[in-house]
Design an enzyme around this catalytic site. Structure first.
Site, PDB file in Angstrom:
ATOM      1  N   TYR A 176     -61.903 -65.571  57.495  1.00 45.84           N
ATOM      2  CA  TYR A 176     -60.919 -66.539  57.389  1.00 45.84           C
ATOM      3  C   TYR A 176     -59.535 -66.497  56.283  1.00 45.84           C
ATOM      4  CZ  TYR A 176     -59.250 -71.427  57.375  1.00 45.84           C
ATOM      5  OH  TYR A 176     -58.343 -72.418  57.817  1.00 45.84           O
ATOM      6  N   HIS A 215     -51.774 -73.527  53.620  1.00 43.57           N
ATOM      7  CA  HIS A 215     -51.165 -72.234  54.118  1.00 43.57           C
ATOM      8  C   HIS A 215     -49.814 -72.769  54.933  1.00 43.57           C
ATOM      9  CE1 HIS A 215     -52.472 -72.141  58.566  1.00 43.57           C
ATOM     10  NE2 HIS A 215     -53.274 -72.993  57.985  1.00 43.57           N
ATOM     11  N   HIS A 275     -55.783 -69.606  67.959  1.00 47.54           N
ATOM     12  CA  HIS A 275     -54.346 -68.718  67.902  1.00 47.54           C
ATOM     13  C   HIS A 275     -54.357 -67.439  67.923  1.00 47.54           C
ATOM     14  CE1 HIS A 275     -54.261 -69.146  63.752  1.00 47.54           C
ATOM     15  NE2 HIS A 275     -53.847 -70.562  63.700  1.00 47.54           N
ATOM     16  N   HIS A 317     -63.027 -76.584  57.709  1.00 49.21           N
ATOM     17  CA  HIS A 317     -63.788 -75.800  58.583  1.00 49.21           C
ATOM     18  C   HIS A 317     -64.965 -75.321  57.908  1.00 49.21           C
ATOM     19  CE1 HIS A 317     -59.982 -75.565  61.446  1.00 49.21           C
ATOM     20  NE2 HIS A 317     -59.565 -75.201  60.301  1.00 49.21           N
ATOM     21  N   ASP A 352     -55.052 -78.785  64.623  1.00 46.17           N
ATOM     22  CA  ASP A 352     -56.684 -78.622  64.690  1.00 46.17           C
ATOM     23  C   ASP A 352     -56.954 -79.792  63.651  1.00 46.17           C
ATOM     24  OD1 ASP A 352     -55.334 -76.903  62.677  1.00 46.17           O
ATOM     25  OD2 ASP A 352     -57.416 -75.971  62.571  1.00 46.17           O
ATOM     26  N   ASP A 371     -57.522 -76.679  54.466  1.00 45.98           N
ATOM     27  CA  ASP A 371     -58.039 -75.016  55.155  1.00 45.98           C
ATOM     28  C   ASP A 371     -58.647 -74.235  53.955  1.00 45.98           C
ATOM     29  OD1 ASP A 371     -57.563 -75.468  57.791  1.00 45.98           O
ATOM     30  OD2 ASP A 371     -55.307 -74.772  57.444  1.00 45.98           O
ATOM     31  N   GLU A 414     -51.268 -79.143  60.784  1.00 44.54           N
ATOM     32  CA  GLU A 414     -51.591 -78.259  61.859  1.00 44.54           C
ATOM     33  C   GLU A 414     -52.281 -78.941  62.810  1.00 44.54           C
ATOM     34  OE1 GLU A 414     -52.943 -74.298  60.820  1.00 44.54           O
ATOM     35  OE2 GLU A 414     -52.295 -73.345  62.851  1.00 44.54           O
ATOM     36  N   HIS A 426     -52.791 -82.118  56.231  1.00 38.27           N
ATOM     37  CA  HIS A 426     -52.358 -80.877  56.852  1.00 38.27           C
ATOM     38  C   HIS A 426     -51.958 -81.375  58.257  1.00 38.27           C
ATOM     39  CE1 HIS A 426     -51.752 -76.689  57.851  1.00 38.27           C
ATOM     40  NE2 HIS A 426     -52.892 -76.541  58.308  1.00 38.27           N
TER      41      HIS A 426
END
Ligand code: FEO
Length: 396
Positions: A192, A143, A23, A225, A81, A162, A79, A77
């Site tokens: 990051y 986040h 992104h 990640h 991904d 994350d 999001e 989470h």
């Protein structure tokens, strides 16, 4: 070959070797989407992966256990991904329960519009898997509003979503397998933090305090990640503590774009002045260095000098774009000043000042403007100003 974090706890994520644009964030070393499988009386999947990688994740799970044996899914989470693969995973697994924070349930419902067997969990809630227990820690705005972490008590293992992540594709899964760690990994970890977590420093500090007060101890931290930590846990926690505090280094950045090299000549003069002051100085041309790399350096810089030519009464577009990105990341504890060249109207410096003030940075000069091409006296003045601003605003 399966990858175990602890007895009966497996990594079942995927490595995205080819992603270079996450992104808008330059992921020059690729990334991973980590998901985890816990074998217990209630077999549990923690998070999923991007939708297009779900078959690979399910194949990895199937090497360990048939999909239909999984009872629970934890979604830390929303999001995509980490949740993009959830619809197909739920369809295939048919779990008894899906645990998420209340905001997680709301977010997943909004994303996927499915009637799934959600169970909302809050900080301190516990779920027994049989021999072992999961407890949950809400981390709103770290986040996203829905973000939470999951702790496997008996193994002192934190699934941190994350947080503590880094975009790095590698054949190694653990921090102690990477040669020359931690130094090689530190850059991606910092990048990051700067690009994802910089706006939330106060919340990061509060979270670290809360973890200490709760007396949580970690043998393993497993983010969504990058690498899983089992050797450098104190190191990663102390880096987060430092970045969250936002204490600047004696370091200055000159960030600019240029049309016919006049603003660039000023940028070079400022770099000379900063160097004269003996501080670390970096020059970043906005069409040469990616914005996500510049903000990585912004994270611990104490002084920002931002330059733009005036183009059609406005900022040069790359400068405008960069300032918009930076403003969203809410940098703190930095002095800043603007500079630029112009032909006839010269609004750029004023416009940069407005953006720097909107970010609540400390504006330490009214702005340095030059008409057309800087002459030797103007370049000397820029150099002197660079040195002065460094001496006045950076502690060496
Ligand atoms: Fe890795 Fe906020 O998703």
């Amino acid at each position: 070959m399966t990858v175990a974090l602890a007895p009966g706890v497996y990594w079942v994520g995927v490595v995205d070797w080819n992603i270079r644009d996450f992104h808008g964030y330059l992921t020059e070393d690729g990334s991973t989407y980590n998901a985890y499988l816990l074998i217990d009386d209630k077999i549990t999947l923690i998070d999923t992966v991007k939708k297009e990688f779900l078959p690979e994740m399910l194949a990895r799970v199937a090497e360990i256990v048939p999909l239909e044996k999984i009872s629970y899914i934890v979604s830390n989470h929303v999001e995509m991904d980490h949740s993009g693969g959830l619809p197909e995973a739920v369809e295939r697994i048919k779990p008894e329960k899906i645990f998420s924070s209340p905001q997680g349930k709301a977010g997943l419902s909004r994303h996927y519009k499915q009637d799934w067997p959600f169970v909302e969990v809050r900080t301190g809630d516990q779920v027994s898997l049989g021999r072992r227990t999961l407890s949950f820690l809400e981390t709103p705005m770290l986040h996203w509003p829905d973000s939470m972490m999951t702790y496997l008590k008996e193994e002192e293992l934190l699934f941190s979503s994350d947080a503590f992540g880094a975009h790095l594709a590698s054949s190694e899964r653990f921090d102690d397998q990477l040669p020359d760690h931690p130094e090689d990994y530190a850059h991606q970890l910092k990048k990051y933090y700067a690009n994802i977590l910089m706006p939330f420093g106060t919340l990061v500090t509060q979270l670290l305090d809360k973890i200490a007060k709760m007396g949580l101890t970690f043998k393993t931290i497993a983010p969504d990640h990058g690498l899983i930590y089992r050797r450098n846990i104190d190191w990663v926690l102390s880096l987060y503590q430092k970045w969250a505090a936002g204490v600047p280094e004696p370091k200055a950045l000159v960030i600019y774009d240029t049309m016919w090299h006049s603003t660039e000549m000023l940028a070079q003069a400022f770099i000379q002045g900063l160097t004269d002051a003996g501080v670390e100085a970096q020059l970043h041309h906005l069409r040469s260095t990616h914005s996500s790399d510049i903000v990585t350096e912004v994270l611990d810089a104490g002084l920002l000098l931002v330059g733009s030519p005036t183009l059609n009464n406005n900022l040069f577009p790359t400068v405008s774009q960069f300032l918009t990105y930076l403003k969203g990341l809410r940098p703190k504890n930095k002095a800043a000043a603007a500079f630029g060249s112009f032909g006839w109207s010269g609004e750029a410096v004023k416009l940069i000042n407005q953006e720097l003030e909107a970010m609540k940075l400390k504006l330490v000069h009214e702005g340095f403007k030059v008409k057309y091409i800087p002459d030797p006296a103007e370049l000397a003045a820029a150099r002197k100003l660079g040195e002065q601003l460094a001496r006045e605003n950076l502690e060496s």
